[in-house]
Design a protein around this motif. Structure first.
Motif: not given
Length: 123
Positions: A4-8, A22-23, A75-79, A110-117
């Motif tokens: 899971l890779v966050e950006s923005g 979040c890709a 397969n991307t989630v947005y906020l 939640y089992e999987y997490w991104g690195q944070g932005t």
């Protein structure tokens, strides 16, 4: 391998907007969520969405200002974050759950997490 890779994230003035992405790669999940953690505070739930993107749930603190969405083809989630306030300053994390629901507000669900932005809102 699941990633899971966050950006923005970034620096914005109060009243401004940002859109986080979040890709997700490796597999599909039952539900996805956004959490945030400010310095010295516990990680808190922000919003959740089903795999289909049809159902969403937002924390009261962001309801009406933030909107979670999903693009299944990418397969991307947005906020989408509007009318940002200084108290929205935090590291924002994307998360994926195999068994939870959109009402799963505990990070333990939640089992999987991104690195944070980092999102910083100046007054």
């Amino acid at each position: 391998q699941v990633q899971l890779v966050e950006s923005g994230g970034g620096l914005v003035q109060a009243g401004g907007s940002l859109r986080l992405s979040c890709a997700v790669s490796g597999r599909m999940f039952k539900n996805y969520g956004w959490f945030r953690q400010a310095p010295g505070k516990e990680r808190e739930f922000v919003a959740g969405i089903t795999r289909s993107g049809v159902s969403t749930y937002h924390a009261d603190s962001v309801k009406g200002r933030f909107a979670i969405s999903r693009d299944n083809a990418k397969n991307t989630v947005y906020l989408q974050m509007n009318v940002l306030k200084p108290e929205d300053t935090a590291v924002y994390y994307c998360a994926a759950s195999m068994y939870g629901t959109i009402y799963s507000v505990s990070s333990a669900q939640y089992e999987y997490w991104g690195q944070g932005t980092q999102v910083t809102v100046s007054s």
